[in-house]
Design a protein around this motif. Structure first.
Motif, short mmCIF file in Angstrom:
data_model
loop_
_atom_site.label_atom_id
_atom_site.label_comp_id
_atom_site.label_asym_id
_atom_site.label_seq_id
_atom_site.Cartn_x
_atom_site.Cartn_y
_atom_site.Cartn_z
N LYS A 197 0.84 -1.20 0.00
CA LYS A 197 0.00 0.00 0.00
C LYS A 197 0.87 1.26 0.00
O LYS A 197 0.56 2.25 -0.66
N ALA A 198 1.99 1.22 0.73
CA ALA A 198 2.89 2.37 0.75
C ALA A 198 3.47 2.62 -0.63
O ALA A 198 3.63 3.77 -1.05
N GLN A 203 3.24 7.06 -4.84
CA GLN A 203 3.11 7.70 -6.14
C GLN A 203 2.08 8.83 -6.09
O GLN A 203 2.29 9.91 -6.66
N ALA A 204 0.97 8.58 -5.39
CA ALA A 204 -0.06 9.62 -5.26
C ALA A 204 0.48 10.79 -4.47
O ALA A 204 0.20 11.96 -4.78
N LYS A 207 2.79 12.84 -6.66
CA LYS A 207 2.02 13.64 -7.62
C LYS A 207 1.39 14.85 -6.94
O LYS A 207 1.37 15.95 -7.49
N LYS A 208 0.90 14.65 -5.72
CA LYS A 208 0.28 15.74 -4.98
C LYS A 208 1.28 16.82 -4.65
O LYS A 208 0.96 18.02 -4.62
N GLN A 209 2.53 16.41 -4.42
CA GLN A 209 3.58 17.38 -4.11
C GLN A 209 4.13 18.06 -5.36
O GLN A 209 4.99 18.93 -5.27
N GLY A 210 3.65 17.63 -6.55
CA GLY A 210 4.14 18.20 -7.79
C GLY A 210 5.52 17.72 -8.15
O GLY A 210 6.25 18.37 -8.91
N LYS A 211 5.89 16.53 -7.63
CA LYS A 211 7.21 15.98 -7.90
C LYS A 211 7.11 14.95 -9.00
O LYS A 211 6.07 14.32 -9.19
#
Length: 372
Positions: A197-198, A203-204, A207-211
């Motif tokens: 799960k980690a 990955q999510a 993506k949320k951090q804009g990386k």
């Protein structure tokens, strides 16, 4: 204090995000940063639940657990350590020795602390024995996972942080060895689920951090089980092929090697990842079919309905995937002959909030994959 070669993963720690202000009421900054200074209160900590991301090795004090049972005359499963190694291996994780742990990045360590009923002793000379009382008897085990981490306050300073844990206990002392063996394996399975799960959640978070996505994205986004070696390209059956619905062992009699199978979650009790004894015969027939078709590999997908949170459904479908994997391996299927994917509620077959829709969506899909 740990060597600077440890993995510099930054974990979420309560209280680290201080909000000290300078006299001019502007946020203070750390004096030493690689490039851009980080404002106090603006630290970019990743959630501690992601600490298992990309883990490939771990030390477990399984030898200590086994040795601790001997003075109590508690008989554990004979191949307990081998079963732990096999479970980790199928998830792409190597079991480290105590010596190898000292040289491993981050020193990932899972510590198990069993507690035994007092009537088992051992007793010192002259010490009164405690009689067994079925009405007042408990056994338990606590497991914690720690690994190295660095903080933004001092990137060169490494700490040992606990980022995962689990506890179990029982009041049934009729067979402590059997109970403890099963719980040790369940704990390892739960740890693997948390790791998978980690991998997906990381990955999510990126993506949320804009990386940019990590290099492991393609292997973790939908396929939680990492593989140690590249496997030959595979092709699924024609998209028009309708899967055979299996609801009873008798439905498996006409299975061919290239037959896609659709199982419904009745093989698991509601909200459980324990295979139902009444329906285990279905998986037994599936295992027999896989063994009779060694030229094929099979993709096993687990799904849930939408009646719980996304996270809870991910965990449930991942636990069910692990339970199916263990069942197939224990029934003679080569672990290289299938791979696992869990989707939670992300791929519903039917829209709607009805019993019929929920029943259709909580399913297990087994798709044959033939090497090109």
């Amino acid at each position: 204090m740990f060597p600077t070669t440890l993995r510099a993963t930054v974990f979420a720690l309560i209280g680290l995000a201080a909000t000290t202000l300078q006299a001019d009421d502007k946020p203070a900054v750390y004096p030493a940063c690689p490039e851009q200074p980080v404002q106090v209160g603006k630290e970019d900590y990743q959630p501690s639940s992601l600490a298992l991301h990309d883990l490939t090795e771990v030390y477990i004090n399984i030898d200590d657990v086994i040795s601790s049972a001997k003075p109590k005359n508690v008989k554990l499963q004979k191949d307990l350590k081998e079963a732990v190694i096999k479970r980790l291996k199928t998830a792409g994780i190597q079991l480290l020795s105590k010596e190898a742990l000292e040289k491993a990045a981050g020193q990932p360590e899972m510590s198990m602390f069993p507690s035994f009923p007092k009537h088992l002793g051992p007793f010192k000379a002259g010490e009164p024995r405690i009689e067994y009382n079925a009405q007042c008897c408990t056994a338990g085990i606590w497991t914690s996972f720690t690994q190295g981490a660095a903080t933004l306050r001092d990137p060169a300073l490494h700490h040992k942080l606990g980022t995962w844990g689990e506890g179990h206990n029982t009041t049934d002392c009729s067979d402590v060895g059997k109970w403890l063996s099963e719980v040790v394996l369940k704990t390892v399975d739960d740890f693997i689920v948390a790791k998978q799960k980690a991998d997906v959640d990381y990955q999510a978070w990126q993506k949320k951090q804009g990386k940019p996505e990590a290099k492991t994205a393609e292997k973790t986004a939908a396929k939680p089980e990492p593989t140690a070696e590249a496997k030959p390209a595979e092709s699924a059956p024609e998209a028009t092929a309708k899967p055979v619905e299996i609801r009873d062992p008798v439905d498996t009699q006409k299975l061919e090697c290239d037959t896609a199978i659709l199982l419904y979650a009745e093989i698991f009790p509601t909200a459980s990842a324990t295979i139902s004894r009444a329906k285990s015969g279905i998986l037994g027939k599936v295992a027999d079919n896989m063994k009779a078709c060694p030229q094929y590999r099979y993709r096993v997908e687990t799904h849930s309905d939408q009646r719980d949170s996304d996270e809870a459904n991910d965990v449930l479908s991942a636990r069910r995937a692990v339970a199916i994997r263990n069942y197939l391996v224990e029934h003679g299927v080569n672990e290289e002959q299938f791979d696992l994917r869990f989707y939670g509620e992300r791929k519903p077959l039917v829209e709607g909030d009805t019993e019929e829709a929920w029943a259709a969506n909580r399913r297990v899909m087994i798709t044959p994959l033939k090497p090109k």
